[in-house]
Design a protein around this motif. Sequence first.
Motif, short mmCIF file in Angstrom:
data_model
loop_
_atom_site.label_atom_id
_atom_site.label_comp_id
_atom_site.label_asym_id
_atom_site.label_seq_id
_atom_site.Cartn_x
_atom_site.Cartn_y
_atom_site.Cartn_z
N ALA A 172 -21.54 13.86 -46.71
CA ALA A 172 -21.14 13.75 -47.61
C ALA A 172 -22.48 12.32 -48.83
O ALA A 172 -22.47 12.54 -49.98
CB ALA A 172 -19.80 13.19 -47.73
N GLU A 186 -13.27 19.39 -55.30
CA GLU A 186 -12.93 19.33 -53.25
C GLU A 186 -11.84 20.31 -53.80
O GLU A 186 -11.01 20.88 -54.22
CB GLU A 186 -11.59 17.77 -53.79
N LEU A 234 -18.93 10.33 -52.33
CA LEU A 234 -19.29 11.06 -53.41
C LEU A 234 -17.98 10.98 -55.02
O LEU A 234 -19.17 10.90 -56.19
CB LEU A 234 -18.69 12.57 -53.51
N ILE A 241 -16.03 11.06 -48.34
CA ILE A 241 -15.56 11.79 -49.50
C ILE A 241 -15.78 9.90 -50.96
O ILE A 241 -15.56 10.61 -51.83
CB ILE A 241 -14.01 11.79 -49.63
N CYS A 247 -15.86 17.96 -44.48
CA CYS A 247 -16.40 17.02 -45.72
C CYS A 247 -16.13 15.88 -44.80
O CYS A 247 -16.87 15.09 -45.38
CB CYS A 247 -16.66 17.38 -46.38
N VAL A 271 -15.75 20.33 -49.70
CA VAL A 271 -16.28 19.78 -50.73
C VAL A 271 -17.29 21.12 -51.09
O VAL A 271 -17.90 21.79 -50.48
CB VAL A 271 -17.29 18.23 -50.51
#
Length: 319
Positions: free
Chosen positions: A14, A33, A109, A106, A93, A79
């Motif tokens: 990630a 997602e 991201l 996450i 992820c 993801v």
Amino acid sequence: MMTYQDISIVTNNAYRLADLINGGHYNNILYYEFHEVVNPTGIFNCIEGLEAFSELSNDFYKIFLSYGYVDEDPAIIHVAVKLADEWFIAHDCGSNYYLGYGPTGILKLREACAKKNVAGFASKDNFEEWLKQKFGSPIKASKSDKKSIDQLQFERLIKSIQFLTNDMQRRPEQYQGLKEENIRDRMLTPINVTFKGRGNAEAKNCKGKTDILVKTKDGLNEHIFELKVWDGIETLTEAIEQLQGYLSWHNNYCGIIMFCYKLDFTNILKKVEQHLADNFNFDKREKYIPNEFRFRLQHPKDKFKHIDTHLTFINLKTT
């Protein structure tokens, strides 16, 4: 037919994707997602963790076309990212119901997408079905690629330990006065739930008994972990020497879990980082979580054989 690169087994996947998005070298970026909802029953502080995660994500929800419906339920997050003409996917992820390593990835991201005005899509659709519809039959590691399969299982184990670490640091008072073996036994229970009873304590391997040994799914290999209570750099040296005695030639991955009851945790981590950089070619550019380190050990009887080693520090200081 379009294809994708599966980076599920890539360490820090990630964070690496977030770096690529932030780098500004790609146009036409899309971010997906897929939320696999979990049952909060039995997950410590699951709803509280979801609320904390959602609060940290408030500034990033604007990237999603389904804004207002993201993170309604606790979920494991898969993801898919499109960078120019390339697709990258990562199973498991992260998640949204605690604030550990995976969830932080996450958030990174989402933050990168918000900075670069990247469109995001969040769905509760089945990730595997989406992959099949978009790319045809899912691309999976060949069963003949033994090392890739072992790596995938090791990364899953690390994620389980990261969850445990986060939980333990929330409740350090429960671990005061316990010996290593007592903490080990507590850790084995959730590990065995995830890995279907393949975890063992005080298991014989090569020249000694390692604290935790988790067999691979096919039973042909194992991931071993040494547990220690931090009392200075010499504790780490001792753990590494013990691991090298336990490792057989076919082992590719191992770990050290260090329980710290001392003050100045941040300063301790800095000293450890410097020690690893000086002695094990540790590259801090690959480091994203301050209390975790990944480095390579040389096998004591084979200078051409190296074992990937994951070091986790757990802060259990209460006052």
